[in-house]
Design an enzyme around this catalytic site. Sequence first.
Site, PDB file in Angstrom:
ATOM      1  N   TYR A  38       0.880  -1.247  -0.008  1.00 52.33           N
ATOM      2  CA  TYR A  38      -0.088   0.204   0.100  1.00 52.33           C
ATOM      3  C   TYR A  38       0.885   1.365  -0.073  1.00 52.33           C
ATOM      4  O   TYR A  38       1.798   1.223   0.758  1.00 52.33           O
ATOM      5  CB  TYR A  38      -1.118   0.086   1.115  1.00 52.33           C
ATOM      6  CG  TYR A  38      -2.231  -0.040   1.088  1.00 52.33           C
ATOM      7  CD1 TYR A  38      -2.954   0.879   0.047  1.00 52.33           C
ATOM      8  CD2 TYR A  38      -3.151  -1.126   0.824  1.00 52.33           C
ATOM      9  CE1 TYR A  38      -4.091   1.033  -0.215  1.00 52.33           C
ATOM     10  CE2 TYR A  38      -4.477  -1.213   0.609  1.00 52.33           C
ATOM     11  CZ  TYR A  38      -4.916  -0.394  -0.104  1.00 52.33           C
ATOM     12  OH  TYR A  38      -6.198  -0.080  -0.382  1.00 52.33           O
TER      13      TYR A  38
ATOM     14  N   GLU B 141      -0.628   4.967  -0.532  1.00 52.96           N
ATOM     15  CA  GLU B 141      -1.365   5.968  -0.757  1.00 52.96           C
ATOM     16  C   GLU B 141      -0.452   7.069  -0.575  1.00 52.96           C
ATOM     17  O   GLU B 141       0.165   7.256   0.422  1.00 52.96           O
ATOM     18  CB  GLU B 141      -2.600   5.998   0.370  1.00 52.96           C
ATOM     19  CG  GLU B 141      -3.743   5.221   0.020  1.00 52.96           C
ATOM     20  CD  GLU B 141      -5.063   5.055   0.815  1.00 52.96           C
ATOM     21  OE1 GLU B 141      -4.620   5.668   1.839  1.00 52.96           O
ATOM     22  OE2 GLU B 141      -5.989   4.802   0.435  1.00 52.96           O
TER      23      GLU B 141
ATOM     24  N   ASP C  99      -5.574  13.776 -25.312  1.00 49.80           N
ATOM     25  CA  ASP C  99      -5.514  12.590 -24.770  1.00 49.80           C
ATOM     26  C   ASP C  99      -4.960  11.839 -25.957  1.00 49.80           C
ATOM     27  O   ASP C  99      -5.376  11.511 -27.094  1.00 49.80           O
ATOM     28  CB  ASP C  99      -7.121  11.866 -24.720  1.00 49.80           C
ATOM     29  CG  ASP C  99      -7.358  10.426 -24.488  1.00 49.80           C
ATOM     30  OD1 ASP C  99      -6.087   9.963 -24.448  1.00 49.80           O
ATOM     31  OD2 ASP C  99      -8.286  10.205 -24.211  1.00 49.80           O
TER      32      ASP C  99
ATOM     33  N   THR D 138      -2.958   6.510 -22.174  1.00 42.19           N
ATOM     34  CA  THR D 138      -2.894   4.877 -21.675  1.00 42.19           C
ATOM     35  C   THR D 138      -1.536   4.631 -21.971  1.00 42.19           C
ATOM     36  O   THR D 138      -0.770   5.346 -22.861  1.00 42.19           O
ATOM     37  CB  THR D 138      -3.877   4.239 -22.261  1.00 42.19           C
ATOM     38  OG1 THR D 138      -3.897   4.178 -23.780  1.00 42.19           O
ATOM     39  CG2 THR D 138      -5.337   4.724 -22.113  1.00 42.19           C
TER      40      THR D 138
ATOM     41  N   LYS E 263      -1.423   0.936 -25.622  1.00 36.59           N
ATOM     42  CA  LYS E 263      -1.698   0.880 -26.618  1.00 36.59           C
ATOM     43  C   LYS E 263      -0.252   0.877 -27.659  1.00 36.59           C
ATOM     44  O   LYS E 263       0.241  -0.035 -27.357  1.00 36.59           O
ATOM     45  CB  LYS E 263      -2.695   1.837 -27.222  1.00 36.59           C
ATOM     46  CG  LYS E 263      -3.971   2.103 -26.348  1.00 36.59           C
ATOM     47  CD  LYS E 263      -4.967   2.884 -26.783  1.00 36.59           C
ATOM     48  CE  LYS E 263      -5.990   3.465 -25.959  1.00 36.59           C
ATOM     49  NZ  LYS E 263      -6.842   2.296 -25.348  1.00 36.59           N
TER      50      LYS E 263
ATOM     51  N   ARG F 137      -1.411  -2.137 -18.757  1.00 33.51           N
ATOM     52  CA  ARG F 137      -2.777  -1.470 -18.737  1.00 33.51           C
ATOM     53  C   ARG F 137      -2.586  -0.134 -17.701  1.00 33.51           C
ATOM     54  O   ARG F 137      -2.325  -0.767 -16.424  1.00 33.51           O
ATOM     55  CB  ARG F 137      -3.859  -2.016 -18.480  1.00 33.51           C
ATOM     56  CG  ARG F 137      -4.059  -3.444 -19.213  1.00 33.51           C
ATOM     57  CD  ARG F 137      -5.271  -3.768 -18.972  1.00 33.51           C
ATOM     58  NE  ARG F 137      -6.290  -3.265 -19.934  1.00 33.51           N
ATOM     59  CZ  ARG F 137      -6.189  -3.567 -21.161  1.00 33.51           C
ATOM     60  NH1 ARG F 137      -5.586  -4.440 -21.830  1.00 33.51           N
ATOM     61  NH2 ARG F 137      -6.901  -2.820 -22.051  1.00 33.51           N
TER      62      ARG F 137
HETATM   63  C1  LIG Z   1      -8.629   8.093 -26.576  1.00 31.22           C
HETATM   64  C2  LIG Z   1      -8.724   7.063 -25.371  1.00 31.22           C
HETATM   65  N1  LIG Z   1      -8.775   7.666 -24.069  1.00 31.22           N
HETATM   66  C3  LIG Z   1      -9.069   6.808 -23.170  1.00 31.22           C
HETATM   67  C4  LIG Z   1      -9.408   5.442 -23.182  1.00 31.22           C
HETATM   68  C5  LIG Z   1      -9.635   4.784 -22.293  1.00 31.22           C
HETATM   69  O1  LIG Z   1      -8.629   3.836 -21.662  1.00 31.22           O
HETATM   70  P1  LIG Z   1      -9.206   2.510 -20.545  1.00 31.22           P
HETATM   71  O2  LIG Z   1      -9.719   1.427 -21.559  1.00 31.22           O
HETATM   72  O3  LIG Z   1      -7.688   1.996 -20.325  1.00 31.22           O
HETATM   73  O4  LIG Z   1      -9.919   3.171 -19.565  1.00 31.22           O
HETATM   74  C6  LIG Z   1      -9.274   4.750 -24.425  1.00 31.22           C
HETATM   75  C7  LIG Z   1      -9.413   3.342 -24.675  1.00 31.22           C
HETATM   76  O5  LIG Z   1      -9.669   2.711 -25.738  1.00 31.22           O
HETATM   77  C8  LIG Z   1      -8.992   5.470 -25.529  1.00 31.22           C
HETATM   78  O6  LIG Z   1      -9.107   5.080 -26.709  1.00 31.22           O
END
Ligand SMILES: Cc1ncc(COP(=O)(O)O)c(C=O)c1O
Length: 406
Positions: free
Chosen positions: A46, A48, A203, A229, A232, A238
């Site tokens: 843990y 936090e 994003d 993320t 990918k 993940r």
């Molecule tokens: C552009 C984008 N943002 C956020 C996410 C969310 O990611 P997660 O599935 O890890 O929650 C995705 C997932 O496909 C995504 O394509």
Amino acid sequence: MKDTQIKKLIEAEKKRQKKVINLIASENYVSKDVLEALGSELTNKYAEGYPRKRYYGGNENIDKIEELCRKRALELFDLAEGSAGAQAGKWHVNVQPLSGSPANVAVYLALVPPGGKIMGMSLDQGGHLTHGHKVSITGKMWVQVPYGVDKNTEIINFDELKAKAVAEKPNIIVAGFTAYPRAIDFKKFREVADASGAILMVDMSHFAGLVAGKEYPSPFEYADIVTTTVHKTLRGPRSALIFAKKDARELDKKIDKAVFPGMQGGPHMNQVAGVAVALKEAKTSAFKKYALQVKKNAKVLADELTKFGWRVVSGGTDSHLVLVDTWMNGEKGKNGRGAVTGKEASDRLEKAGIIVNKNAIPFDARPPADPSGIRLGSAAETTRGKKEKDFKKIAEKIDKVLRGEW
Ligand SMILES: Cc1ncc(COP(=O)(O)O)c(C=O)c1O
């Protein structure tokens, strides 16, 4: 492993992964080192809080791991003190988000008041659920101002985007999508954000690996916040990262507070270690080669499918992602291609050992459960060493399967 039921299922999944051609645009294959970090004793701890400010004892090793992960994240995108380029020393990173969706929610929690406006691309045009869609918490706590692509070019129409942003005055504008194959003009997004007084969040979940490999425009010169993320194109476990520009607005402090204690309790430190490993791998010349090959392979896929007579949305790709209109308004085109729904296409391909996902195309007249297209990505198979000639064969197979000749 003593649990034979789970062991068998893991083995079965390993076999399945080996057997198929994986064209899921959001998936990849991590290294053994990443798996080792994920399966380590770090999961027992843990932690936090943040390095040297924890709510539990015994975190001396954990602090070092989190610090190292932060350092590697900043270095990878040339943001660390002493990095080359104009963004060095100007960014903070939070490495604790459990995944992409909670990372995006943490950003809104930090920077958008309840009921405030998130300007995001609508889901059916290529945006993600967490860009303000009504079924997501992001569309329940906040109000989405949707935008999309131009009907003819299927590329973002900045005149429309700007007019809407200026009229609606969103708190935050989100650029970076789930099913948009083209390079994004971040400078233009900056202009729209400035004209409307919004924070600009990028994003980069899908194309982060290409930014790392310098094969896609970097958003850092223009954005206030960058989320991504790790699992990918970046080829990590993940997990997710939030980068925040350090300035008088104190975005960095607000983001840290929103992640913990706002959204989460203890960070998953096995995951953070896995991220650190992946970020180090992404700094190598081998990764740079991979990023270039990912783009080359996607281009072959788009070009070959187009040659066969399939309609590729926006006419091509600048990334790992190819969106194919398999329905083509329900008509067979001049080469006999078309009139295959997205669901039918995905089901048929899976039977032939090619895994894709059905996907809406912009202005889709078909329902989301059986839309007009499929989304393809080249990252996972590139990790496995596939090159242009292999992707040419994959395109041939896709064409045959979709025509019912496989
Ligand atoms: C552009 C984008 N943002 C956020 C996410 C969310 O990611 P997660 O599935 O890890 O929650 C995705 C997932 O496909 C995504 O394509």
